[in-house]
Design an enzyme around this catalytic site. Structure first.
Site, PDB file in Angstrom:
ATOM      1  N   CYS A  13       4.337   9.522   0.487  1.00  0.00           N
ATOM      2  CA  CYS A  13       3.185  10.227   0.567  1.00  0.00           C
ATOM      3  C   CYS A  13       2.921  10.872  -0.699  1.00  0.00           C
ATOM      4  CB  CYS A  13       2.624  10.725   1.744  1.00  0.00           C
ATOM      5  SG  CYS A  13       1.175  11.526   1.751  1.00  0.00           S
ATOM      6  N   ARG A  50       0.858  -1.144   0.088  1.00  0.00           N
ATOM      7  CA  ARG A  50      -0.016   0.041   0.039  1.00  0.00           C
ATOM      8  C   ARG A  50       0.875   1.145  -0.146  1.00  0.00           C
ATOM      9  NH1 ARG A  50      -0.503   4.749   2.781  1.00  0.00           N
ATOM     10  NH2 ARG A  50      -0.492   3.545   4.855  1.00  0.00           N
ATOM     11  N   ASP A  51       1.565   1.380   1.075  1.00  0.00           N
ATOM     12  CA  ASP A  51       2.386   2.683   1.106  1.00  0.00           C
ATOM     13  C   ASP A  51       3.592   2.692   0.213  1.00  0.00           C
ATOM     14  OD1 ASP A  51       3.511   5.052   2.484  1.00  0.00           O
ATOM     15  OD2 ASP A  51       3.257   4.428   4.301  1.00  0.00           O
ATOM     16  N   ASN A  99       9.230   4.197   4.014  1.00  0.00           N
ATOM     17  CA  ASN A  99       8.955   3.436   5.509  1.00  0.00           C
ATOM     18  C   ASN A  99      10.337   3.150   5.813  1.00  0.00           C
ATOM     19  OD1 ASN A  99       6.411   3.035   3.992  1.00  0.00           O
ATOM     20  ND2 ASN A  99       5.700   3.557   5.780  1.00  0.00           N
ATOM     21  N   HIS A 157       8.729   6.581   8.896  1.00  0.00           N
ATOM     22  CA  HIS A 157       9.277   6.807   7.790  1.00  0.00           C
ATOM     23  C   HIS A 157      10.947   7.160   7.968  1.00  0.00           C
ATOM     24  CE1 HIS A 157       6.107   6.726   4.615  1.00  0.00           C
ATOM     25  NE2 HIS A 157       5.458   6.563   5.652  1.00  0.00           N
ATOM     26  N   HIS A 162       4.264   3.715  12.733  1.00  0.00           N
ATOM     27  CA  HIS A 162       4.108   3.907  11.489  1.00  0.00           C
ATOM     28  C   HIS A 162       5.197   4.756  11.315  1.00  0.00           C
ATOM     29  CE1 HIS A 162       2.559   3.637   7.212  1.00  0.00           C
ATOM     30  NE2 HIS A 162       3.217   4.916   7.246  1.00  0.00           N
TER      31      HIS A 162
HETATM   32  N1  COA Z   1     -13.190   4.731  -3.841  1.00  0.00           N
HETATM   33  C1  COA Z   1     -13.336   4.701  -5.218  1.00  0.00           C
HETATM   34  N2  COA Z   1     -13.811   5.924  -5.710  1.00  0.00           N
HETATM   35  C2  COA Z   1     -14.038   6.957  -4.853  1.00  0.00           C
HETATM   36  C3  COA Z   1     -13.747   6.691  -3.472  1.00  0.00           C
HETATM   37  C4  COA Z   1     -13.354   5.590  -2.892  1.00  0.00           C
HETATM   38  N3  COA Z   1     -12.921   5.377  -1.640  1.00  0.00           N
HETATM   39  N4  COA Z   1     -13.991   7.905  -2.811  1.00  0.00           N
HETATM   40  C5  COA Z   1     -14.345   8.714  -3.938  1.00  0.00           C
HETATM   41  N5  COA Z   1     -14.429   7.961  -5.196  1.00  0.00           N
HETATM   42  C6  COA Z   1     -14.888   8.647  -6.357  1.00  0.00           C
HETATM   43  C7  COA Z   1     -16.100   9.165  -6.362  1.00  0.00           C
HETATM   44  O1  COA Z   1     -17.141   8.331  -6.738  1.00  0.00           O
HETATM   45  C8  COA Z   1     -16.188  10.197  -7.332  1.00  0.00           C
HETATM   46  O2  COA Z   1     -15.884   9.782  -8.797  1.00  0.00           O
HETATM   47  P1  COA Z   1     -16.615  10.410  -9.943  1.00  0.00           P
HETATM   48  O3  COA Z   1     -15.501  11.675 -10.286  1.00  0.00           O
HETATM   49  O4  COA Z   1     -16.490   9.328 -11.279  1.00  0.00           O
HETATM   50  O5  COA Z   1     -18.059  10.809  -9.673  1.00  0.00           O
HETATM   51  C9  COA Z   1     -14.774  10.931  -7.153  1.00  0.00           C
HETATM   52  O6  COA Z   1     -14.079   9.925  -6.674  1.00  0.00           O
HETATM   53  C10 COA Z   1     -14.636  12.106  -6.239  1.00  0.00           C
HETATM   54  O7  COA Z   1     -15.446  11.859  -5.300  1.00  0.00           O
HETATM   55  P2  COA Z   1     -15.265  12.885  -4.073  1.00  0.00           P
HETATM   56  O8  COA Z   1     -15.998  12.219  -2.776  1.00  0.00           O
HETATM   57  O9  COA Z   1     -15.728  14.062  -4.400  1.00  0.00           O
HETATM   58  O10 COA Z   1     -13.798  12.746  -3.461  1.00  0.00           O
HETATM   59  P3  COA Z   1     -12.714  13.828  -3.687  1.00  0.00           P
HETATM   60  O11 COA Z   1     -12.199  14.325  -5.121  1.00  0.00           O
HETATM   61  O12 COA Z   1     -12.941  14.811  -2.684  1.00  0.00           O
HETATM   62  O13 COA Z   1     -11.521  12.883  -2.723  1.00  0.00           O
HETATM   63  C11 COA Z   1     -11.031  11.247  -1.374  1.00  0.00           C
HETATM   64  C12 COA Z   1     -11.624  12.778  -1.554  1.00  0.00           C
HETATM   65  C13 COA Z   1     -10.716  11.040   0.138  1.00  0.00           C
HETATM   66  C14 COA Z   1     -11.749  10.156  -2.076  1.00  0.00           C
HETATM   67  C15 COA Z   1      -9.499  11.438  -2.177  1.00  0.00           C
HETATM   68  O14 COA Z   1      -8.979  12.414  -1.854  1.00  0.00           O
HETATM   69  C16 COA Z   1      -8.627  10.127  -1.729  1.00  0.00           C
HETATM   70  O15 COA Z   1      -9.043   8.978  -2.151  1.00  0.00           O
HETATM   71  N6  COA Z   1      -7.509  10.268  -1.287  1.00  0.00           N
HETATM   72  C17 COA Z   1      -6.642   9.342  -0.744  1.00  0.00           C
HETATM   73  C18 COA Z   1      -5.066   9.752  -0.667  1.00  0.00           C
HETATM   74  C19 COA Z   1      -4.279   8.804  -0.165  1.00  0.00           C
HETATM   75  O16 COA Z   1      -4.600   7.573  -0.291  1.00  0.00           O
HETATM   76  N7  COA Z   1      -3.215   9.095   0.155  1.00  0.00           N
HETATM   77  C20 COA Z   1      -1.888   8.303   0.537  1.00  0.00           C
HETATM   78  C21 COA Z   1      -2.386   7.592   1.635  1.00  0.00           C
HETATM   79  S1  COA Z   1      -1.837   8.611   3.371  1.00  0.00           S
HETATM   80 ZN    ZN Z   2       3.239   6.056   5.759  1.00  0.00          ZN
END
Ligand code: COA
Ligand code: ZN
Length: 326
Positions: A249, A24-25, A258, A218, A216
């Site tokens: 990240c 994942r990370d 990490n 890094h 956790h």
């Molecule tokens: N799985 C799949 N699709 C997802 C989802 C999920 N968990 N969450 C949101 N989506 C999709 C929505 O369905 C939407 O799709 P569309 O554009 O086709 O309609 C789109 O993503 C935007 O949804 P929204 O709720 O507005 O999300 P956002 O754009 O504000 O993003 C997060 C918010 C949290 C979903 C996004 O920023 C994210 O996944 N971040 C993860 C960051 C990460 O993992 N960082 C590293 C680890 S620390």
């Molecule tokens: Zn991390």
């Protein structure tokens, strides 16, 4: 609560548990998409190494983290080993629903304790994130799935600086009171130092003695292993680490890998700690990474060998010895 400094060798300690987060990370920031079958094969190899937990993927938006857009296939495709908990990172309800449908053992809910980092990483405020995560807690009530919350930037935010201990502990308390089993304190960008790790972990354990705490770390500034040891000495039992030292990240400037799983296991076993990980098998898995990823990895034991792997004595020694004795 302050605790006197104890020699780790004399402190009665439960076995230390290593939790692999590389799939994942590590994989989330790889520039080239790693084929799903290769992700599955690596997780299957890791499953035979004696790790307590494997973070197999994340159920995030595929737009935010395209490298893990195949989360559903990965989680469904792996061969699960008894005794290994398969966890996945989840930022919201949609992610939780996908993860439950794909059969995750644990949901690792994520939010940042820094407002700036949370806005950048999850595109919402900390309060909005906490609200979303509490919706997930409600959704899973009555199911078998375990819940953990990873609190990012708990040891400092690369943009805001120090994150007050009281803020970190308050978020932990909120989730624990809601029924979450575990909390992970994340040093997302390697800002923590050993003294700070010891202080926060002791404060956490003193306040929430029944909670399942994970550290956790890094290795961004070379303090990863020292920080892990500080955690051990504070009484932490669970450590996230990443094969080969992969990781980072996407929304944290300068973030690197990490703490490296095989380096951490090597150090702890060399010190005499009970760690039920098969190091040669882990090293064999790490050795497959450069070909899989197309680049070298930072892990050091992989390059240097274990401290007990002795080098053959060079043939020149006979002549040197003869001269020294003449
Ligand atoms: N799985 C799949 N699709 C997802 C989802 C999920 N968990 N969450 C949101 N989506 C999709 C929505 O369905 C939407 O799709 P569309 O554009 O086709 O309609 C789109 O993503 C935007 O949804 P929204 O709720 O507005 O999300 P956002 O754009 O504000 O993003 C997060 C918010 C949290 C979903 C996004 O920023 C994210 O996944 N971040 C993860 C960051 C990460 O993992 N960082 C590293 C680890 S620390
Ligand atoms: Zn991390």
């Amino acid at each position: 609560m302050t605790q006197s400094i104890q020699d780790p060798f004399t402190k009665a300690q439960a076995p230390l548990l290593i939790q692999e987060v590389g799939p994942r990370d590590g994989f989330q920031i790889e520039a080239a998409f790693i084929p799903t079958v290769d992700k599955i094969a690596l997780i299957d190899a890791l499953s035979l190494c004696g790790l307590a937990k494997i973070e197999a993927t994340s159920f995030t938006s595929p737009k935010a983290i395209p490298a893990l857009a195949d989360a559903d296939e990965v989680l469904r495709g792996i061969r699960r080993q008894p005794g290994v908990v398969y966890t996945v990172l989840v930022p919201n309800l949609r992610g939780a629903e996908r993860a439950l449908a794909a059969g995750a053992d644990e949901l690792n809910l994520v939010m940042s304790t820094s407002e700036t980092h949370n806005l950048l990483n999850l595109r919402m405020s900390r309060e909005q994130s906490a609200g979303r995560l509490l919706e997930v807690v409600a959704l899973t009530q009555g199911t078998q799935v375990a819940l953990n919350v990873s609190l990012s930037t708990a040891f400092g935010c690369p943009m805001e600086g120090a994150v007050p201990e009281a803020v970190v502990l308050a978020y932990a308390q909120r989730f624990l009171e809601a029924g979450v089993r575990g909390i992970t304190l994340c040093d997302t960008t390697g800002m923590a130092n050993p003294r700070q790790v010891r202080a926060l972990c002791e404060a956490f354990i003193g306040r929430f003695p029944g909670a399942e705490l994970t550290l956790h770390l890094h290795n961004t500034r070379g303090m990863g292993l020292a920080n892990a040891l500080a955690g051990v000495e504070a009484g932490v039992q669970r450590f996230d680490a990443s094969l080969g030292g992969l990781g980072g990240c996407p929304y944290a400037p300068g973030a690197t890998g990490n703490v490296c799983t095989e380096d951490l296991v090597h150090m702890l076993q060399a010190m005499g700690y009970e760690v039920a990980v098969d190091l040669p098998r882990l090293l064999a898995a790490a050795r497959s990474l450069p070909a899989l990823l197309g680049h070298d990895v930072p892990g050091q034991v992989l390059h240097a060998g274990r401290s007990q792997d002795l080098h053959p004595i060079p043939a020149s020694l006979t002549e040197i010895r003869a001269r020294a004795e003449a």
